[in-house]
Design an enzyme around this catalytic site. Sequence first.
Site, PDB file in Angstrom:
ATOM      1  CG  HIS A 112      -0.304   0.503   2.479  1.00 47.97           C
ATOM      2  ND1 HIS A 112      -0.810   1.554   3.213  1.00 47.97           N
ATOM      3  CD2 HIS A 112       0.795   0.101   3.146  1.00 47.97           C
ATOM      4  CE1 HIS A 112      -0.052   1.763   4.275  1.00 47.97           C
ATOM      5  NE2 HIS A 112       0.938   0.883   4.263  1.00 47.97           N
ATOM      6  CB  CYS A 142       3.944   6.170   4.931  1.00 51.35           C
ATOM      7  SG  CYS A 142       4.749   5.363   6.330  1.00 51.35           S
ATOM      8  CG  HIS A 168       5.330   0.991   2.440  1.00 52.35           C
ATOM      9  ND1 HIS A 168       4.655   2.149   2.093  1.00 52.35           N
ATOM     10  CD2 HIS A 168       4.890   0.656   3.666  1.00 52.35           C
ATOM     11  CE1 HIS A 168       3.840   2.494   3.087  1.00 52.35           C
ATOM     12  NE2 HIS A 168       3.964   1.589   4.045  1.00 52.35           N
ATOM     13  CG  HIS A 178       3.036  -2.720   6.396  1.00 57.61           C
ATOM     14  ND1 HIS A 178       4.039  -2.240   7.202  1.00 57.61           N
ATOM     15  CD2 HIS A 178       2.510  -1.639   5.769  1.00 57.61           C
ATOM     16  CE1 HIS A 178       4.107  -0.925   7.069  1.00 57.61           C
ATOM     17  NE2 HIS A 178       3.188  -0.533   6.197  1.00 57.61           N
ATOM     18  CG  HIS A 234       0.745 -12.301  -1.477  1.00 62.23           C
ATOM     19  ND1 HIS A 234       0.537 -13.067  -0.349  1.00 62.23           N
ATOM     20  CD2 HIS A 234       2.085 -12.258  -1.664  1.00 62.23           C
ATOM     21  CE1 HIS A 234       1.693 -13.481   0.113  1.00 62.23           C
ATOM     22  NE2 HIS A 234       2.660 -12.992  -0.651  1.00 62.23           N
ATOM     23  CD  GLU A 285       1.070   0.566   8.758  1.00 65.68           C
ATOM     24  OE1 GLU A 285       0.056   0.814   8.072  1.00 65.68           O
ATOM     25  OE2 GLU A 285       1.861   1.429   9.171  1.00 65.68           O
TER      26      GLU A 285
END
EC number: 4.-.-.-
Length: 129
Positions: A16, A25, A29, A31, A76, A116
């Site tokens: 995201h 951010c 990237h 998580h 994914h 997160e």
Amino acid sequence: MATWTLHTEFKFDAAHFIEGYDGKCGRMHGHTYKVHIAAKSHKLNPSKYLKSPDMVCDFKELKWAAADGKKGGFDHAVLNETIPVATTAERIAEYIHKETKKRIPADIDLRVTVWETESSWVEYTDQDV
């Protein structure tokens, strides 16, 4: 009053970016998100998988977001392409809560926690705590 609280946890990997964010951010990237869901009820219910009223709700209904992105979940997936809200942890938790409420009996109190990172998480409920 009798009370049952069902708990489940799952993880999903997703990418995201936070649109409009002035910092790293704001770039794509990923998580490994961890989600904990608590479902509290004062009665037991049937589900689409069990016709007798013997569960708060089905774990399958609580874990829908763990499914592959191509199967309606988040695993994914690129969250910006999957959910219609900003992809902050707060909005992700709120979205999981609202979508989960559509899948379970109406009288269940739901609390969704989304990590997160190992040290950063948010909890969302629509109840006044």
